[in-house]
Scaffold this motif. Sequence first.
Motif, short mmCIF file in Angstrom:
data_model
loop_
_atom_site.label_atom_id
_atom_site.label_comp_id
_atom_site.label_asym_id
_atom_site.label_seq_id
_atom_site.Cartn_x
_atom_site.Cartn_y
_atom_site.Cartn_z
N MET A 189 0.61 5.54 -8.65
CA MET A 189 -0.50 6.34 -9.18
C MET A 189 -0.08 7.78 -9.49
N GLY A 190 0.89 8.31 -8.75
CA GLY A 190 1.29 9.71 -8.91
C GLY A 190 2.51 9.93 -9.79
N ILE A 191 3.26 8.87 -10.08
CA ILE A 191 4.48 9.01 -10.88
C ILE A 191 4.45 8.10 -12.10
N ALA A 192 4.41 6.79 -11.88
CA ALA A 192 4.53 5.83 -12.98
C ALA A 192 3.39 5.94 -13.99
N CYS A 193 2.16 5.96 -13.51
CA CYS A 193 1.01 6.02 -14.43
C CYS A 193 0.97 7.34 -15.21
N PRO A 194 1.12 8.50 -14.55
CA PRO A 194 1.12 9.75 -15.32
C PRO A 194 2.24 9.82 -16.35
N GLN A 195 3.41 9.24 -16.06
CA GLN A 195 4.50 9.24 -17.03
C GLN A 195 4.13 8.47 -18.28
N ILE A 196 3.28 7.47 -18.16
CA ILE A 196 2.82 6.70 -19.31
C ILE A 196 1.76 7.46 -20.08
N VAL A 197 0.84 8.12 -19.39
CA VAL A 197 -0.30 8.80 -20.00
C VAL A 197 0.10 10.14 -20.64
N TYR A 198 1.01 10.86 -20.01
CA TYR A 198 1.34 12.24 -20.41
C TYR A 198 1.77 12.40 -21.87
N PRO A 199 2.61 11.55 -22.44
CA PRO A 199 2.98 11.75 -23.85
C PRO A 199 1.78 11.76 -24.80
N GLN A 214 0.82 -1.22 0.00
CA GLN A 214 0.00 0.00 0.00
C GLN A 214 0.86 1.26 0.00
N ASP A 215 2.02 1.23 0.65
CA ASP A 215 2.86 2.42 0.69
C ASP A 215 3.50 2.75 -0.66
N GLN A 216 3.45 1.83 -1.62
CA GLN A 216 3.97 2.10 -2.96
C GLN A 216 2.88 2.58 -3.93
N MET A 217 1.63 2.42 -3.57
CA MET A 217 0.54 2.77 -4.47
C MET A 217 0.51 4.25 -4.82
N GLY A 218 0.80 5.11 -3.86
CA GLY A 218 0.80 6.56 -4.13
C GLY A 218 1.79 6.92 -5.21
N ALA A 219 2.99 6.36 -5.12
CA ALA A 219 4.03 6.65 -6.12
C ALA A 219 3.66 6.07 -7.48
N MET A 279 7.08 16.44 -8.99
CA MET A 279 5.74 16.97 -8.78
C MET A 279 5.04 16.22 -7.64
N TYR A 280 5.18 14.89 -7.62
CA TYR A 280 4.57 14.05 -6.58
C TYR A 280 5.19 14.36 -5.22
N GLU A 281 6.51 14.46 -5.17
CA GLU A 281 7.20 14.74 -3.91
C GLU A 281 6.82 16.11 -3.37
N GLN A 282 6.68 17.10 -4.26
CA GLN A 282 6.28 18.44 -3.84
C GLN A 282 4.86 18.40 -3.27
N GLN A 283 3.97 17.66 -3.93
CA GLN A 283 2.59 17.53 -3.47
C GLN A 283 2.56 16.85 -2.10
N GLN A 284 3.36 15.81 -1.91
CA GLN A 284 3.41 15.11 -0.62
C GLN A 284 3.93 16.04 0.48
N ALA A 285 4.94 16.84 0.16
CA ALA A 285 5.49 17.78 1.14
C ALA A 285 4.46 18.84 1.52
N GLN A 286 3.70 19.32 0.53
CA GLN A 286 2.66 20.32 0.81
C GLN A 286 1.57 19.73 1.69
N GLN A 287 1.18 18.48 1.41
CA GLN A 287 0.16 17.83 2.23
C GLN A 287 0.66 17.61 3.66
#
Length: 157
Positions: free
Chosen positions: A99-109, A92-97, A137-145
């Motif tokens: 969903m917030g890093i790996a998946c967007p990197q695939i979708v963004y192009p 579960q502790d890897q799901m955020g990364a 971007m994900y790390e910044q969002q986590q820090a802000q939260q």
Amino acid sequence: MAETQAQAPVFQIQRIYLKEASLEQPNSPAILLQQEQPQVDIQLGVDGNNVADGIYEVTVTATVHTRVGGDKTVFLVEAKQAGIFEIRNLPQDQMGAIMGIACPQIVYPYLRGNVADLVQRAGFPPVHLAEINFQAMYEQQQAQQATAANGAAPVIQ
């Protein structure tokens, strides 16, 4: 052996698709005669949710707003590119990364290509969205939260 296979992590792309796209040129045709360089404002967002057991949708949204003269819109593009991913047997502790890093990197192009194509088909030079470091971007969002959670004032009733 079958039990070990059942617990193996799974990460598969099921589908990538354009979920939504809109283009507005509210001041055309007069705005097309403007000679000044437009100001371009680009906003990006990432969202993800669970749609079924082990199936997740991740959406990357881009809003491109170009203006001249400070407030006259040349064009406004809003696009949402989504992906459906099968994600199973991950901690579960890897799901955020994921969903917030790996998946967007695939979708963004795909989003970049669709935005450039939509703008070009509207008669403008294509807008090429910059490469994004989704990890930063994900790390910044986590820090802000974390800051918001730690700095939140207690509610007194």
